[in-house]
Design a protein around this motif. Structure first.
Motif, mmCIF file in Angstrom:
data_model
loop_
_atom_site.group_PDB
_atom_site.id
_atom_site.type_symbol
_atom_site.label_atom_id
_atom_site.label_comp_id
_atom_site.label_asym_id
_atom_site.label_seq_id
_atom_site.Cartn_x
_atom_site.Cartn_y
_atom_site.Cartn_z
ATOM 1 N N GLU A 367 0.746 -1.092 0.118
ATOM 2 C CA GLU A 367 0.067 0.174 0.019
ATOM 3 C C GLU A 367 0.971 1.222 -0.018
ATOM 4 O O GLU A 367 1.525 1.486 0.622
ATOM 5 N N GLU A 382 -8.050 9.974 4.377
ATOM 6 C CA GLU A 382 -8.014 8.561 4.331
ATOM 7 C C GLU A 382 -6.532 8.218 4.450
ATOM 8 O O GLU A 382 -6.284 7.286 5.231
ATOM 9 N N LYS A 386 -5.004 5.665 7.311
ATOM 10 C CA LYS A 386 -4.364 4.329 6.934
ATOM 11 C C LYS A 386 -2.730 4.430 7.759
ATOM 12 O O LYS A 386 -2.372 3.324 8.111
ATOM 13 N N ASN A 389 -3.614 3.550 11.380
ATOM 14 C CA ASN A 389 -4.045 1.960 11.536
ATOM 15 C C ASN A 389 -2.955 1.022 11.179
ATOM 16 O O ASN A 389 -3.063 -0.077 11.243
ATOM 17 N N SER A 391 -2.149 0.121 7.927
ATOM 18 C CA SER A 391 -2.420 -0.491 6.925
ATOM 19 C C SER A 391 -1.482 0.064 5.632
ATOM 20 O O SER A 391 -1.240 -0.486 4.610
ATOM 21 N N LEU A 392 -1.230 1.296 5.673
ATOM 22 C CA LEU A 392 -0.162 1.892 4.592
ATOM 23 C C LEU A 392 1.177 1.559 4.953
ATOM 24 O O LEU A 392 1.779 1.678 5.846
#
Ligand code: ADP
Ligand code: MG
Length: 718
Positions: A367, A382, A386, A389, A391-392
């Motif tokens: 990501e 966004e 990310k 959290n 996720s990036l």
């Protein structure tokens, strides 16, 4: 001084009691100085203490050890010293021609001494029939030797020789000279000081073993002979010793900072090379890595597995392929469960990095995101979510990355591209984005000579990529005079005809922004006259535009909507337009070597043959000629950086920070390279063996460093 020992170091600050050395006395306490001269010495020469005077080194010495026979004097002599009897002393001439003339005779001949000023006083004091030691500059008048305004002193026959040392001459300023402190009078003060000093006042600070191995003069002796050498050989030895000391202490200090970080900083451990790295390496890497790229990766891999924070400077010439190295490191981080960020100095560069990263990573489960000042609100929200959290994996961007709202879940690796646009403080902000600071890789395309890097960046770990990927077509660089302008423009037309693009760069004039603008506008009109619309379209970027305007104009060029980019030096760093094959630099004589090299690096990035044309007027200084010659002769950024250092000296080289570090009093990183190498080697060995300076053999060094720290502060308080 920034390189004073910082937090993590084992050395504690000095206690005041250690400052009571005679050398920390205020300069006005020295006999012959007093408050008035003391003030002058402070203002004019920055001499606050006895120690400052001790470190005010002579810039030359006069040989007074030898007494010449008058019969042996030849016109080739410059300054001479003779001894003999003054056999006559009379006023001659009238009014403005009035002068005092004396005859000095030894057993081989005679010499005329002449004075024009202060002659009444001198006549009263000269004792005819007495022997004198006489020193001065030899000249000839009507074929016979004479000395005008000689220095004279009574000569006693027991003192058969001249002085037993070379007489020092010190730097002084006009103001000091007017107030009776010329270079020789300062010498008298130094002599007074030296007579007060004992060996214990100038304690040794280099370990005995090193002194022995390198046959260095002891510190006390070195100070005696740097001021009053017995002969030239001793002066040389004193110089070598003190230069080595300067380099050695600087290397030890920097080493302590580096070692301190290695030993005391907490760092994230990347324990394994995993899936992402391997998959990318095997299936996505579009080319074979160069040897240099592999070496640097290995260095970083080792660093990040040790458990201390990496803080590494990566220097690679333009086009050496730093981006891919950064990407592989970020994949390594991801394999170990950490996020990465990559910070670029401008929106365009961040965008370009983002584009090439996403292209390279296509089809990989990674990501990525781009965060700049112009990222839209929804997108921004966004991305921030990310990042927070986890996720990036990789966030690319500008300064926007270091804003407080940007919070990572687990930031493990931070890349800073094109270092010299970012301050040290900004880099530090990245560290604060995690509980344990992320590893930091600073990449710069401004080659810095090795010797300079050793002193300017000695506290960082340091990698060099000195190899370009294979198959590059070298850029041809030529120098053309103003008079050939229309041929140059025709050449650009021919390249555009082939579908290529061109840059035309105008210099920044330091004094005035208004002039810059006018200069650029004139240039722009001129270019437009050669390249009329609608056949040709021109982009322009300059310092008065805001970021959006700049970006828009740059984008038009990148997307080939325009064939020519007219600009001041704002495009210097990093921009990648592979289709551009011509770089014209107007008034090229006004640019420094590094800057010319950076600008040239904007072309030669695609598969086509590229050209750099340096346009200048007819009048060129010797330095400018040398720069242009160097540019035409080589594409090697490191060779150019060495030359730049040679021409300009270390103070002005772009990309160096904390230039105070480079202000060695005696040593020069250009002329004394070998000593610097030696000092670095010895400092490293010493710290490897004894990183806390706890061994008895290193006690003198440790004490000295502690005391120095106190004294530096002390003298600046007064
Ligand atoms: P810089 O060091 O100036 O940032 P880049 O990372 O932008 O250089 O790389 C310049 C170009 O060279 C890019 O197009 C990149 O894909 C290419 N490149 C990088 N490494 C190699 C390699 N080992 N072999 C061939 N091309 C490479
Ligand atoms: Mg780059």
């Amino acid at each position: 001084m920034q390189f004073l020992l910082s937090l993590h170091l084992p050395l504690k600050p000095a206690r005041i009691s250690q400052l009571s050395s005679i050398l920390s006395n205020p300069i006005e306490y020295l006999k012959g100085v007093g408050p008035l001269r003391g003030d002058l010495l402070k203002k004019e020469l920055n001499i606050f203490t006895f120690n400052d005077l001790l470190e005010h080194f002579p810039y030359r010495h006069i040989d007074k050890t030898e007494i010449k026979k008058i019969g042996d004097i030849t016109p080739a002599a410059d300054f001479i010293q003779v001894a003999g009897k003054i056999v006559s002393c009379e006023m001659m001439g009238e009014k403005r021609g009035k002068r005092l003339v004396a005859e000095l005779r030894d057993d081989t001949g005679s010499l005329e001494l002449t004075w024009f000023q202060g002659i009444n006083w001198i006549q009263k004091n000269i004792q005819v029939g007495q022997s004198y030691l006489v020193f001065g500059k030899l000249s000839y008048f009507m074929g016979s030797p004479q000395i005008t305004h000689p220095e004279t002193e009574l000569f006693t026959p027991e003192k058969k020789d001249g002085k037993n040392y070379f007489e020092p001459v010190y730097p002084a300023t006009e103001k000091l000279k007017v107030r009776g402190l010329n270079g020789r009078q300062i010498g008298k003060l130094v002599q007074t000081l030296i007579e007060l000093l004992h060996e214990k006042d100038i304690p040794e600070n280099i370990p005995d073993t090193i002194i022995k191995q390198l046959q260095l003069l002891p510190r006390y002796d070195a100070y005696m002979h740097i001021h009053f050498p017995a002969n030239t050989e001793m002066h040389e030895k004193a110089l070598t010793r003190l230069k080595f000391e300067e380099f050695f202490l600087a290397q030890v200090r920097l080493g302590l900072i580096r070692f301190g970080r290695h030993r005391y900083s907490k760092g994230i451990v990347f324990s394994r090379v995993g899936e992402l790295f391997h998959t990318f390496y095997k299936n996505h890497l579009p080319f074979e890595l160069t040897g240099a790229q592999k070496r640097v990766l290995k260095e970083i891999r080792q660093d990040t597995a040790k458990g201390f924070q990496m803080n590494r400077l990566l220097q690679g010439d333009v086009g050496s392929g730093k981006t891919i190295v950064a990407l592989l490191c970020m994949l390594l981080a991801a394999d170990n469960g950490y996020q990465s960020c990559m910070m670029a100095p401008t929106g365009i560069l961040a965008q370009q990095h983002y584009d090439s990263l996403t292209a390279l990573l296509k089809g990989m489960p990674v990501e990525t995101g781009l965060l700049t000042g112009s990222t839209k609100k929804a997108m921004r929200k966004e991305l921030l979510a990310k990042a927070a959290n986890g996720s990036l994996h990789i966030l690319t961007g500008t300064h926007a990355l270091i804003e407080d709202q940007v919070q990572f879940n687990k930031l493990g690796f931070a890349v800073v591209d094109e270092q010299h646009r970012f301050g040290v403080a900004q880099r530090a902000k990245l560290w604060e984005k995690g509980e344990v600071p992320p590893h930091v890789l600073v990449m710069t395309a401004t080659p810095i000579p090795r010797t300079l890097a050793m002193t300017a960046y000695g506290d960082l770990d340091y990698s060099i990529m000195d190899e370009l990927p294979p198959g590059r077509i070298p850029i041809t660089t030529v120098h053309r005079y103003e008079t050939a302008r229309s041929q140059v423009m025709d050449f650009i037309k021919a390249e555009i005809q082939k579908g290529r693009q061109a840059y035309i760069i105008f210099p920044l004039i330091e004094e005035s922004e208004k002039m810059n603008y006018e200069n650029l506008m004139k240039g722009y009109e001129n270019v437009k006259a050669y390249f009329p619309e609608p056949k040709y379209w021109i982009s322009m970027v300059h310092g008065k535009m805001n970021a959006d305007q700049k970006d828009a104009n740059m984008q038009r060029f990148i997307q080939k909507d325009t064939q020519i980019m007219v600009s001041t030096t704002v495009i210097e760093v990093g921009v990648n337009v592979p289709n551009a094959t011509v770089m014209v630099i107007e008034s090229a004589e006004k640019f420094g070597l590094s800057q010319l090299h950076q600008l040239r690096g904007r072309v030669g990035r695609g598969g086509e043959k590229s050209y750099c044309i340096l346009l200048t007027g007819n009048k060129l200084s010797a330095d400018a000629r040398e720069r242009l010659k160097m540019m035409c002769a080589t594409n090697d950024g490191f060779a150019i950086a060495e030359k730049d250092l040679e021409i300009r000296g270390p103070g002005d080289i772009e990309g160096t920070r904390q230039s105070g570090m480079l202000n060695f009093k005696l040593a020069s990183i250009v002329q004394d390279k070998h000593l610097l190498d030696l000092a670095k080697q010895y400092a490293e060995n010493l710290l490897n063996e004894d990183p806390e300076l706890g061994l008895a053999v290193n006690l003198k060094l440790k004490n000295y460093l502690q005391q120095q720290k106190g004294q530096t502060l002390w003298s600046k308080i007064s």
